[in-house]
Design a protein around this motif. Structure first.
Motif, PDB file in Angstrom:
ATOM      1  N   ILE A  97       0.838  -1.204   0.000  1.00  0.00           N
ATOM      2  CA  ILE A  97       0.000   0.000   0.000  1.00  0.00           C
ATOM      3  C   ILE A  97       0.871   1.251   0.000  1.00  0.00           C
ATOM      4  O   ILE A  97       0.563   2.244  -0.676  1.00  0.00           O
ATOM      5  CB  ILE A  97      -0.948  -0.010   1.206  1.00  0.00           C
ATOM      6  N   ASP A  98       1.958   1.222   0.751  1.00  0.00           N
ATOM      7  CA  ASP A  98       2.888   2.351   0.769  1.00  0.00           C
ATOM      8  C   ASP A  98       3.432   2.601  -0.631  1.00  0.00           C
ATOM      9  O   ASP A  98       3.467   3.739  -1.114  1.00  0.00           O
ATOM     10  CB  ASP A  98       4.022   2.054   1.749  1.00  0.00           C
ATOM     11  N   HIS A  99       3.854   1.515  -1.285  1.00  0.00           N
ATOM     12  CA  HIS A  99       4.359   1.616  -2.653  1.00  0.00           C
ATOM     13  C   HIS A  99       3.281   2.178  -3.575  1.00  0.00           C
ATOM     14  O   HIS A  99       3.528   3.117  -4.358  1.00  0.00           O
ATOM     15  CB  HIS A  99       4.798   0.223  -3.131  1.00  0.00           C
ATOM     16  N   PHE A 100       2.077   1.622  -3.487  1.00  0.00           N
ATOM     17  CA  PHE A 100       0.987   2.018  -4.376  1.00  0.00           C
ATOM     18  C   PHE A 100       0.609   3.479  -4.169  1.00  0.00           C
ATOM     19  O   PHE A 100       0.402   4.233  -5.138  1.00  0.00           O
ATOM     20  CB  PHE A 100      -0.217   1.112  -4.128  1.00  0.00           C
ATOM     21  N   PHE A 101       0.512   3.898  -2.911  1.00  0.00           N
ATOM     22  CA  PHE A 101       0.117   5.273  -2.632  1.00  0.00           C
ATOM     23  C   PHE A 101       1.184   6.257  -3.114  1.00  0.00           C
ATOM     24  O   PHE A 101       0.864   7.277  -3.753  1.00  0.00           O
ATOM     25  CB  PHE A 101      -0.127   5.464  -1.138  1.00  0.00           C
ATOM     26  N   MET A 102       2.453   5.972  -2.796  1.00  0.00           N
ATOM     27  CA  MET A 102       3.522   6.865  -3.220  1.00  0.00           C
ATOM     28  C   MET A 102       3.610   6.926  -4.740  1.00  0.00           C
ATOM     29  O   MET A 102       3.876   7.989  -5.323  1.00  0.00           O
ATOM     30  CB  MET A 102       4.847   6.402  -2.624  1.00  0.00           C
ATOM     31  N   GLN A 103       3.366   5.798  -5.388  1.00  0.00           N
ATOM     32  CA  GLN A 103       3.416   5.736  -6.845  1.00  0.00           C
ATOM     33  C   GLN A 103       2.295   6.567  -7.479  1.00  0.00           C
ATOM     34  O   GLN A 103       2.539   7.370  -8.392  1.00  0.00           O
ATOM     35  CB  GLN A 103       3.291   4.280  -7.276  1.00  0.00           C
ATOM     36  N   THR A 104       1.067   6.411  -6.985  1.00  0.00           N
ATOM     37  CA  THR A 104      -0.050   7.174  -7.544  1.00  0.00           C
ATOM     38  C   THR A 104       0.072   8.663  -7.217  1.00  0.00           C
ATOM     39  O   THR A 104      -0.313   9.516  -8.020  1.00  0.00           O
ATOM     40  CB  THR A 104      -1.397   6.637  -7.010  1.00  0.00           C
ATOM     41  N   HIS A 105       0.630   8.967  -6.050  1.00  0.00           N
ATOM     42  CA  HIS A 105       0.850  10.367  -5.702  1.00  0.00           C
ATOM     43  C   HIS A 105       1.890  10.992  -6.638  1.00  0.00           C
ATOM     44  O   HIS A 105       1.752  12.154  -7.049  1.00  0.00           O
ATOM     45  CB  HIS A 105       1.318  10.464  -4.259  1.00  0.00           C
ATOM     46  N   ARG A 106       2.891  10.214  -6.976  1.00  0.00           N
ATOM     47  CA  ARG A 106       3.995  10.740  -7.790  1.00  0.00           C
ATOM     48  C   ARG A 106       3.598  10.892  -9.258  1.00  0.00           C
ATOM     49  O   ARG A 106       3.959  11.893  -9.906  1.00  0.00           O
ATOM     50  CB  ARG A 106       5.197   9.801  -7.658  1.00  0.00           C
ATOM     51  N   TYR A 107       2.841   9.919  -9.790  1.00  0.00           N
ATOM     52  CA  TYR A 107       2.566   9.907 -11.229  1.00  0.00           C
ATOM     53  C   TYR A 107       1.092  10.200 -11.568  1.00  0.00           C
ATOM     54  O   TYR A 107       0.750  10.281 -12.747  1.00  0.00           O
ATOM     55  CB  TYR A 107       2.987   8.562 -11.826  1.00  0.00           C
ATOM     56  N   ARG A 108       0.239  10.308 -10.552  1.00  0.00           N
ATOM     57  CA  ARG A 108      -1.156  10.726 -10.706  1.00  0.00           C
ATOM     58  C   ARG A 108      -1.954   9.809 -11.624  1.00  0.00           C
ATOM     59  O   ARG A 108      -2.878  10.234 -12.320  1.00  0.00           O
ATOM     60  CB  ARG A 108      -1.248  12.165 -11.227  1.00  0.00           C
ATOM     61  N   THR A 109      -1.607   8.538 -11.667  1.00  0.00           N
ATOM     62  CA  THR A 109      -2.345   7.586 -12.499  1.00  0.00           C
ATOM     63  C   THR A 109      -2.308   6.199 -11.856  1.00  0.00           C
ATOM     64  O   THR A 109      -1.406   5.895 -11.059  1.00  0.00           O
ATOM     65  CB  THR A 109      -1.773   7.506 -13.923  1.00  0.00           C
ATOM     66  N   PHE A 110      -3.300   5.383 -12.250  1.00  0.00           N
ATOM     67  CA  PHE A 110      -3.380   4.017 -11.736  1.00  0.00           C
ATOM     68  C   PHE A 110      -2.857   3.002 -12.759  1.00  0.00           C
ATOM     69  O   PHE A 110      -2.802   1.809 -12.451  1.00  0.00           O
ATOM     70  CB  PHE A 110      -4.833   3.661 -11.402  1.00  0.00           C
ATOM     71  N   TYR A 111      -2.506   3.459 -13.955  1.00  0.00           N
ATOM     72  CA  TYR A 111      -2.181   2.537 -15.031  1.00  0.00           C
ATOM     73  C   TYR A 111      -0.822   2.857 -15.648  1.00  0.00           C
ATOM     74  O   TYR A 111      -0.535   4.020 -15.961  1.00  0.00           O
ATOM     75  CB  TYR A 111      -3.259   2.576 -16.114  1.00  0.00           C
ATOM     76  N   PHE A 112      -0.053   1.811 -15.871  1.00  0.00           N
ATOM     77  CA  PHE A 112       1.290   1.980 -16.424  1.00  0.00           C
ATOM     78  C   PHE A 112       1.246   2.527 -17.845  1.00  0.00           C
ATOM     79  O   PHE A 112       2.102   3.333 -18.232  1.00  0.00           O
ATOM     80  CB  PHE A 112       2.031   0.639 -16.390  1.00  0.00           C
ATOM     81  N   ASP A 113       0.251   2.078 -18.626  1.00  0.00           N
ATOM     82  CA  ASP A 113       0.228   2.502 -20.033  1.00  0.00           C
ATOM     83  C   ASP A 113      -0.090   3.977 -20.210  1.00  0.00           C
ATOM     84  O   ASP A 113       0.011   4.507 -21.325  1.00  0.00           O
ATOM     85  CB  ASP A 113      -0.744   1.640 -20.850  1.00  0.00           C
ATOM     86  N   LEU A 114      -0.478   4.664 -19.148  1.00  0.00           N
ATOM     87  CA  LEU A 114      -0.718   6.114 -19.229  1.00  0.00           C
ATOM     88  C   LEU A 114       0.531   6.933 -18.914  1.00  0.00           C
ATOM     89  O   LEU A 114       0.509   8.159 -19.010  1.00  0.00           O
ATOM     90  CB  LEU A 114      -1.844   6.517 -18.272  1.00  0.00           C
ATOM     91  N   LEU A 115       1.604   6.249 -18.526  1.00  0.00           N
ATOM     92  CA  LEU A 115       2.847   6.954 -18.220  1.00  0.00           C
ATOM     93  C   LEU A 115       3.578   7.333 -19.506  1.00  0.00           C
ATOM     94  O   LEU A 115       3.629   6.556 -20.466  1.00  0.00           O
ATOM     95  CB  LEU A 115       3.763   6.073 -17.375  1.00  0.00           C
ATOM     96  N   GLU A 116       4.152   8.502 -19.508  1.00  0.00           N
ATOM     97  CA  GLU A 116       5.005   8.911 -20.621  1.00  0.00           C
ATOM     98  C   GLU A 116       6.387   8.283 -20.460  1.00  0.00           C
ATOM     99  O   GLU A 116       6.731   7.757 -19.406  1.00  0.00           O
ATOM    100  CB  GLU A 116       5.104  10.435 -20.650  1.00  0.00           C
ATOM    101  N   ASP A 117       7.194   8.371 -21.515  1.00  0.00           N
ATOM    102  CA  ASP A 117       8.520   7.735 -21.499  1.00  0.00           C
ATOM    103  C   ASP A 117       9.383   8.275 -20.360  1.00  0.00           C
ATOM    104  O   ASP A 117      10.081   7.510 -19.680  1.00  0.00           O
ATOM    105  CB  ASP A 117       9.220   7.939 -22.840  1.00  0.00           C
ATOM    106  N   ALA A 118       9.345   9.579 -20.162  1.00  0.00           N
ATOM    107  CA  ALA A 118      10.155  10.177 -19.099  1.00  0.00           C
ATOM    108  C   ALA A 118       9.689   9.689 -17.726  1.00  0.00           C
ATOM    109  O   ALA A 118      10.505   9.451 -16.823  1.00  0.00           O
ATOM    110  CB  ALA A 118      10.073  11.704 -19.167  1.00  0.00           C
TER     111      ALA A 118
END
Length: 212
Positions: free
Chosen positions: A123-144
């Motif tokens: 949950i810590d990983h998931f929360f920090m990840q969504t807070h950092r990248y503002r998305t729930f899905y990997f395919d919405l991430l840009e290359d950077a």
């Protein structure tokens, strides 16, 4: 369990030994047979009562622990179900807004009350990840962002894990739910392969829901 029953076992041994030596010493004395029979019956009763009390105490402690475990499991299951429903609603459009982040933070704190170490870290990983990248899905991430994710993942785990591809670094909703399933003890009645299958199934469902 063994640590709690050791003192009770010692009590039984001490009482049984005391009864044996006391009766042996008494039997060597010149007392009427009737007196010896009465004493034997009395000592036998003392030993029986002691053993019965020890067994009842052990049984009571076991039942209390069992009831506590059942209550914790039921509350954990109820909370996990609520979290999955809330998470499904938050992830419909794929991105995380301010209200959803507050809701996710609240759920993270609630889950910390009942979850084990594995789920807490996930949950810590998931929360920090969504807070950092503002998305729930990997395919919405840009290359950077994907490159940053890989570096962040390495920093987050303090190099305790081998280098991974960006997609492997991303904590998907399915992966998080797989951790919840594991924490509920599902691996005792299924295999780790089943847990992995559940992860992929949830990810596919969430992907179809978002696209649809």
């Amino acid at each position: 369990m063994g640590g709690r029953t050791a003192p009770l076992l010692i009590i039984v041994i001490v009482v049984a030994g005391s009864v044996f030596f006391f009766f042996r010493a008494f039997s060597l004395q010149d007392f009427p047979p009737f007196a010896k029979e009465v004493l034997a019956a009395l000592l036998g009763s003392v030993l029986t009562v002691t053993i019965t009390a020890v067994l009842l105490r052990y049984q009571t402690a076991s039942e209390i622990n069992r009831d506590k475990s059942v209550a914790v499991f039921q509350e954990k299951l109820k909370m996990y179900e609520g979290f999955c429903a809330a998470l499904s609603e938050m992830a419909q459009n794929g991105t995380l807004n301010g209200d959803e982040e507050q809701n996710l933070r609240l759920w993270a704190m609630r889950l910390s009350l009942v979850s084990g170490e594995e789920v807490s870290k996930a949950i810590d990983h998931f929360f920090m990840q969504t807070h950092r990248y503002r998305t729930f899905y990997f395919d919405l991430l840009e290359d950077a962002q994907r490159a940053d994710l890989q570096a962040w993942h390495r920093e987050f785990y303090a190099r305790s894990r081998p280098e991974r591809e960006p997609a492997q670094c991303f904590m998907s909703i399915g992966a998080l739910i797989a951790h919840l399933k594991h924490d509920l003890g599902e691996v005792e009645v299924s295999s780790l392969k089943d847990v992995a299958s559940a992860k992929h199934a949830v990810d596919d469902i969430m992907r179809i829901e978002r696209i649809g």
